[in-house]
Write an enzyme that holds these catalytic residues in place. Structure first.
Site, short mmCIF file in Angstrom:
data_model
loop_
_atom_site.label_atom_id
_atom_site.label_comp_id
_atom_site.label_asym_id
_atom_site.label_seq_id
_atom_site.Cartn_x
_atom_site.Cartn_y
_atom_site.Cartn_z
N ILE A 105 12.50 21.90 -5.57
CA ILE A 105 10.94 21.86 -5.73
C ILE A 105 10.47 20.36 -5.64
CG2 ILE A 105 11.45 21.51 -8.40
CD1 ILE A 105 9.06 22.96 -9.20
N CYS A 106 9.13 20.50 -5.14
CA CYS A 106 8.21 19.18 -5.14
C CYS A 106 8.58 18.37 -3.91
CB CYS A 106 8.62 18.49 -6.53
SG CYS A 106 7.12 17.16 -6.56
N ALA A 107 8.93 17.16 -4.08
CA ALA A 107 9.56 16.19 -3.16
C ALA A 107 11.05 16.80 -2.55
CB ALA A 107 9.57 14.74 -3.52
#
Length: 199
Positions: A105-107
């Site tokens: 998730i995310c970066a």
């Protein structure tokens, strides 16, 4: 049989993502291993918002264990540590070779998976500010994206962490458990995340 999941953390890990994922996996009754990827081997560390996070063990100590899922929370500092951890990258690579679930998730999809070209043909999403790290033909704008051909689940950021975690349960254990976990929290699994490919 209970599922066993690995959730690494590192200095700079996004706290909302890590804690949400850990919490939901525990609610599902899974065997949750929170492992420190910190290069100094510290079990207690500060996350991206300076909130203290604590691991159960060092990543190196469980490197040979088998997991039903490896789940990478985001946060730039944490994802960069994951990226530079040869142990973690090898764990993810082994998971991929065995066609077991990897979720990020995310970066983390951009800074770990795309950086090491681990899934060169997989469709994925990430935090929009890291979209440039993912090939245009592979990028998906959806909040939670599952590529069934690669058993890869990705999501966009802190605000999507709950639905991301519920979708992990859906993937590992099916709709019944996903609903059982979601309903008491006054949230429900969407059960319609963007799924690409054929089973």
């Amino acid at each position: 049989m209970s599922k066993k999941v690995l959730i690494p953390i590192a200095p700079g890990t996004e706290e909302m993502e890590a804690v949400t994922i850990i919490d939901i996996m525990v609610r599902a009754g899974y065997d949750v291993v929170v492992a420190s990827a910190d290069f100094d081997g510290q079990l207690t560390m500060k996350g991206s918002r300076n909130i203290t996070l604590t691991a159960d063990c060092k990543l190196v100590d469980i490197a040979d264990d088998e997991f039903d899922a490896v789940i990478l929370p985001g946060g730039v500092g944490g994802a960069e540590t994951f990226r530079d951890s040869t142990v973690l990258v090898e764990i993810v690579r082994q998971q991929m070779y065995e066609s077991k679930l990897v979720a990020a998730i995310c970066a983390a999809p951009a800074l770990v998976l795309a950086h090491h070209n681990l899934y060169p043909e997989a469709l994925m999403t990430c935090h929009p500010s890291f979209q440039q790290h993912i090939a245009d033909k592979l990028w998906r704008v959806k909040r939670v994206t599952y590529d069934v051909n690669h058993n890869l689940l990705t999501s966009q950021g802190p605000g999507t962490a709950l639905e991301f975690a519920i979708e992990i349960i859906l993937n590992l254990s099916g709709k019944a458990l996903a609903w059982e976990v979601a309903e008491p929290m006054i949230t429900l699994p969407t059960l319609h995340y963007s799924k690409f490919g054929e089973a």
